[in-house]
Write a protein that holds these residues in place. Sequence first.
Motif, PDB file in Angstrom:
ATOM      1  N   MET A  25       0.909  -1.271  -0.096  1.00  0.00           N
ATOM      2  CA  MET A  25      -0.147  -0.012  -0.142  1.00  0.00           C
ATOM      3  C   MET A  25       0.935   1.306   0.129  1.00  0.00           C
ATOM      4  N   THR A  26       0.305   2.396   0.697  1.00  0.00           N
ATOM      5  CA  THR A  26       1.051   3.835   0.421  1.00  0.00           C
ATOM      6  C   THR A  26       2.253   3.458   1.384  1.00  0.00           C
ATOM      7  N   ASP A  27       3.389   4.173   0.932  1.00  0.00           N
ATOM      8  CA  ASP A  27       4.413   3.808   1.807  1.00  0.00           C
ATOM      9  C   ASP A  27       5.466   5.134   1.413  1.00  0.00           C
ATOM     10  N   ASN A  28       4.919   6.500   1.567  1.00  0.00           N
ATOM     11  CA  ASN A  28       5.575   7.495   1.283  1.00  0.00           C
ATOM     12  C   ASN A  28       6.542   8.080   2.189  1.00  0.00           C
ATOM     13  N   ILE A  29       7.883   8.451   1.872  1.00  0.00           N
ATOM     14  CA  ILE A  29       8.884   8.630   2.826  1.00  0.00           C
ATOM     15  C   ILE A  29       9.319  10.329   2.504  1.00  0.00           C
ATOM     16  N   LYS A  30       8.700  11.020   3.631  1.00  0.00           N
ATOM     17  CA  LYS A  30       9.196  12.637   3.242  1.00  0.00           C
ATOM     18  C   LYS A  30      10.949  12.676   3.239  1.00  0.00           C
ATOM     19  N   LYS A  31      11.392  13.796   2.730  1.00  0.00           N
ATOM     20  CA  LYS A  31      12.814  13.882   2.823  1.00  0.00           C
ATOM     21  C   LYS A  31      13.453  13.803   4.032  1.00  0.00           C
ATOM     22  N   ASP A  32      13.097  14.103   5.056  1.00  0.00           N
ATOM     23  CA  ASP A  32      13.446  14.017   6.588  1.00  0.00           C
ATOM     24  C   ASP A  32      13.347  12.692   7.079  1.00  0.00           C
ATOM     25  N   GLY A  33      12.713  11.897   6.164  1.00  0.00           N
ATOM     26  CA  GLY A  33      12.730  10.517   6.563  1.00  0.00           C
ATOM     27  C   GLY A  33      11.116  10.095   7.508  1.00  0.00           C
ATOM     28  N   GLU A  34      10.701  11.030   7.817  1.00  0.00           N
ATOM     29  CA  GLU A  34       9.422  10.712   8.542  1.00  0.00           C
ATOM     30  C   GLU A  34       8.096  10.260   7.376  1.00  0.00           C
ATOM     31  N   ARG A  35       7.572   9.159   7.774  1.00  0.00           N
ATOM     32  CA  ARG A  35       6.493   8.607   6.714  1.00  0.00           C
ATOM     33  C   ARG A  35       5.379   9.556   6.697  1.00  0.00           C
ATOM     34  N   THR A  36       4.763   9.941   5.861  1.00  0.00           N
ATOM     35  CA  THR A  36       3.487  10.841   5.958  1.00  0.00           C
ATOM     36  C   THR A  36       2.363  10.002   5.814  1.00  0.00           C
ATOM     37  N   GLU A  37       2.525   8.695   5.264  1.00  0.00           N
ATOM     38  CA  GLU A  37       1.106   7.946   5.140  1.00  0.00           C
ATOM     39  C   GLU A  37       1.520   6.445   5.739  1.00  0.00           C
ATOM     40  N   GLU A  38       0.622   6.277   6.469  1.00  0.00           N
ATOM     41  CA  GLU A  38       0.824   4.528   6.846  1.00  0.00           C
ATOM     42  C   GLU A  38      -0.385   3.643   6.993  1.00  0.00           C
ATOM     43  N   ASN A  39      -0.307   2.681   6.909  1.00  0.00           N
ATOM     44  CA  ASN A  39      -1.366   1.912   7.048  1.00  0.00           C
ATOM     45  C   ASN A  39      -1.726   1.520   8.631  1.00  0.00           C
ATOM     46  N   VAL A  40      -3.023   1.703   8.726  1.00  0.00           N
ATOM     47  CA  VAL A  40      -3.436   1.550  10.207  1.00  0.00           C
ATOM     48  C   VAL A  40      -4.834   0.706  10.137  1.00  0.00           C
ATOM     49  N   LEU A  41      -5.210   0.417  11.298  1.00  0.00           N
ATOM     50  CA  LEU A  41      -6.398  -0.270  11.497  1.00  0.00           C
ATOM     51  C   LEU A  41      -7.340   0.707  12.353  1.00  0.00           C
ATOM     52  N   ILE A  42      -8.442   1.315  11.710  1.00  0.00           N
ATOM     53  CA  ILE A  42      -9.510   2.322  12.402  1.00  0.00           C
ATOM     54  C   ILE A  42     -10.524   1.286  13.262  1.00  0.00           C
ATOM     55  N   VAL A  43     -10.501   1.769  14.616  1.00  0.00           N
ATOM     56  CA  VAL A  43     -11.442   0.841  15.462  1.00  0.00           C
ATOM     57  C   VAL A  43     -12.677   1.947  15.943  1.00  0.00           C
ATOM     58  N   LYS A  44     -13.859   1.288  15.572  1.00  0.00           N
ATOM     59  CA  LYS A  44     -14.963   2.143  16.168  1.00  0.00           C
ATOM     60  C   LYS A  44     -15.568   1.712  17.182  1.00  0.00           C
ATOM     61  N   TYR A  45     -15.936   2.337  17.925  1.00  0.00           N
ATOM     62  CA  TYR A  45     -16.473   1.612  19.162  1.00  0.00           C
ATOM     63  C   TYR A  45     -18.099   2.386  19.452  1.00  0.00           C
ATOM     64  N   GLY A  46     -18.685   1.846  20.320  1.00  0.00           N
ATOM     65  CA  GLY A  46     -20.228   2.185  20.172  1.00  0.00           C
ATOM     66  C   GLY A  46     -20.277   3.562  21.224  1.00  0.00           C
ATOM     67  N   GLU A  47     -20.210   4.702  20.575  1.00  0.00           N
ATOM     68  CA  GLU A  47     -20.062   6.048  21.528  1.00  0.00           C
ATOM     69  C   GLU A  47     -21.197   6.204  22.423  1.00  0.00           C
ATOM     70  N   ILE A  48     -22.403   5.773  21.720  1.00  0.00           N
ATOM     71  CA  ILE A  48     -23.661   6.247  22.171  1.00  0.00           C
ATOM     72  C   ILE A  48     -23.950   5.420  23.686  1.00  0.00           C
ATOM     73  N   GLY A  76      -7.305   0.728   6.828  1.00  0.00           N
ATOM     74  CA  GLY A  76      -7.164   2.119   6.131  1.00  0.00           C
ATOM     75  C   GLY A  76      -5.644   2.532   6.043  1.00  0.00           C
ATOM     76  N   VAL A  77      -5.877   3.928   5.536  1.00  0.00           N
ATOM     77  CA  VAL A  77      -4.392   4.684   5.571  1.00  0.00           C
ATOM     78  C   VAL A  77      -4.504   5.794   6.430  1.00  0.00           C
ATOM     79  N   ARG A  78      -3.507   6.173   6.933  1.00  0.00           N
ATOM     80  CA  ARG A  78      -3.638   7.608   7.853  1.00  0.00           C
ATOM     81  C   ARG A  78      -2.612   8.718   7.252  1.00  0.00           C
ATOM     82  N   THR A  79      -2.906   9.730   6.874  1.00  0.00           N
ATOM     83  CA  THR A  79      -2.013  10.848   6.207  1.00  0.00           C
ATOM     84  C   THR A  79      -2.050  11.954   7.125  1.00  0.00           C
ATOM     85  N   LYS A  80      -0.658  12.478   7.330  1.00  0.00           N
ATOM     86  CA  LYS A  80      -0.895  13.980   8.105  1.00  0.00           C
ATOM     87  C   LYS A  80      -1.347  15.029   7.082  1.00  0.00           C
TER      88      LYS A  80
END
Length: 402
Positions: free
Chosen positions: A1-24, A91-95
Motif C-alpha cells: 500500500m502507501t509508503d511515502n517517505i518524506k525527505k526528512d525520513g518521516e513517513r507521511t502515510e501509513e497503513n493503520v487499523l481504524i477501530v470504531k466503538y459504540g459511543e452512544i 485504512g491509510v492515515r495521512t498527516k
Amino acid sequence: MTDNIKKDGERTEENVLIVKYGEIAIRKNNRKFFVEKLLRTIRRNLDGLGDFYVVKEQGRLIVEDRGGEIDFDQVIPKIICIMGIIGVSPGVRTKDQSLDNLKKVCAEHVAMIGAENYKTFKIETKRSNKNYPLVSREVSAAVGEHILEKFTNLTVDVHNPELTVYIELRNDAYIYSKQIKGFGGLPVGSSGKGIVMLSGGIDSPVSAFLMAKRGVEVEGVYFNSPPYTSERAKQKVVDLAEKLTEFTGGFRLYVAPFTDIQLYLLENVPHDKLTIFMKRAMTRIACILGERDGALAVITGDSVGQVASQTMQGLHAISSVATMPILRPLAGFDKQEIIDIAVKIGTFDISTRPYEDCCTIFVDKHPETKPKTTVIERIESHLDKLDELIEKAVNEAEIIEM
Ligand code: ATP
Ligand code: MG
C-alpha cells in the motif's frame, strides 16, 4: 500500500487499523474510563504479536505497527472480538490533509483494493476537523472527480454504490473502504460485575460471553471434585477462562474444592434429588465469592428443559438459596443456538475436549424433575454440617488471575 517517505525520513502515510466503538452506549461522564479500558484490552490482545502503537483519535482508536507494515489478517481477529467495538476498518492515515494529497491517497487506495472489481462508487467525507477549508461535500466531489479521471471503468452512484471510499478528516486524515463488523455490545465493566459458574461444558462460557456483551464484568467459579474429576477437566476450564479474556480483557477464576460437599450430600440426601442439592451448594458458594468481589449477580449456563435439573421446578428449587439474582442468558435458547455461538466465539473446541467431568457416580439414573422447593429446603435444614463445609470451600478456593 502507501509508503511515502518524506525527505526528512518521516513517513507521511501509513497503513493503520481504524477501530470504531459504540459511543452512544458510553455515558458521557464515563467515556474516558471505558475508552482507556478498550485501549488496554486491545493492547493486551495484541501482546506478543508485534510492536503496536494504539492511540485515541476523536471517537476512534487507531492501531499501527511500529515495526513496519501492519498485518491486518493477524490483527483484526484479535480486535473485533472485544466488547463495545462496532467494527474495524483497514485504512491509510495521512498527516497531509491537502486536497491534492487526499486525491492521491484515495486513488492509491482504490488501486490497491482493485478498481476493476467495481463498477460504481462514491466518496463519503466526514469532517471532524471543522477548521478544514472545504465542507465535506466539496471534498467528496473533488476527490470523486479525480477517481473518475483515473479509473475510467468506474461511475458515480451516490445511492447504491458497490464501493464507498470514506475520508475522515480528524487530527489526521483517514481513508478506508471496508468495515469488518464487531460484536457490538457495551464495553466490559460498564454494567457492573457478575460471577459465572463455569463448568467446562458448552453452555456456561456462552453465558459468560453474552453477559460480557452487555457490559458485565465477569469473574468465574469452577467446582472441582478431585479425584472424581481430573486435572485435565480443570485445565479445560482454565483454558475457557483464558479464551474469555479476549472478550473481557481479564478474568478472575476461583477453583472451589467441592469433593467434601458432594460426598456429604451423597450420604445425606435422597439420591434422586442430589443434583438439586449440589447446585444449591454451588450457588451459595458463588454468591459468597461474588459478593466479596462486589458482584451483583450469579450467571449460569442453564437452559430450560435441557436436563433434569433445568426444569422450571428444578431452577426454582435451586434459585431459592441465592442471595443475589441469577442471570440465565441461555434460558430460552435451543442447544443448536448455543452451539452456534460457542463456535463463533471459539469456546466450542475447548468445551468438547474428550475428558468430560467424570462425576457420573454422583448422578442418579432417575433424577427428580419436579422437585418441590419447600421439600428441598426442609431436608436441607437438617444438614448440620453443610454450612461449615461451604465455608471451608469458600476459604480454600484457589484464585487464578488472568
Ligand atoms: P454446561 O454446558 O455449562 O456445563 P450443562 O448443560 O452441562 O451446562 P449442568 O451440568 O446442568 O448443565 O449445569 C448447569 C449450570 O450449572 C452450568 O451451565 C454451570 O453454570 C453450572 N455448573 C454445573 N457444574 C458446574 C461446575 N462443576 N462448576 C461450575 N459451575 C457448574
Ligand atoms: Mg456441564
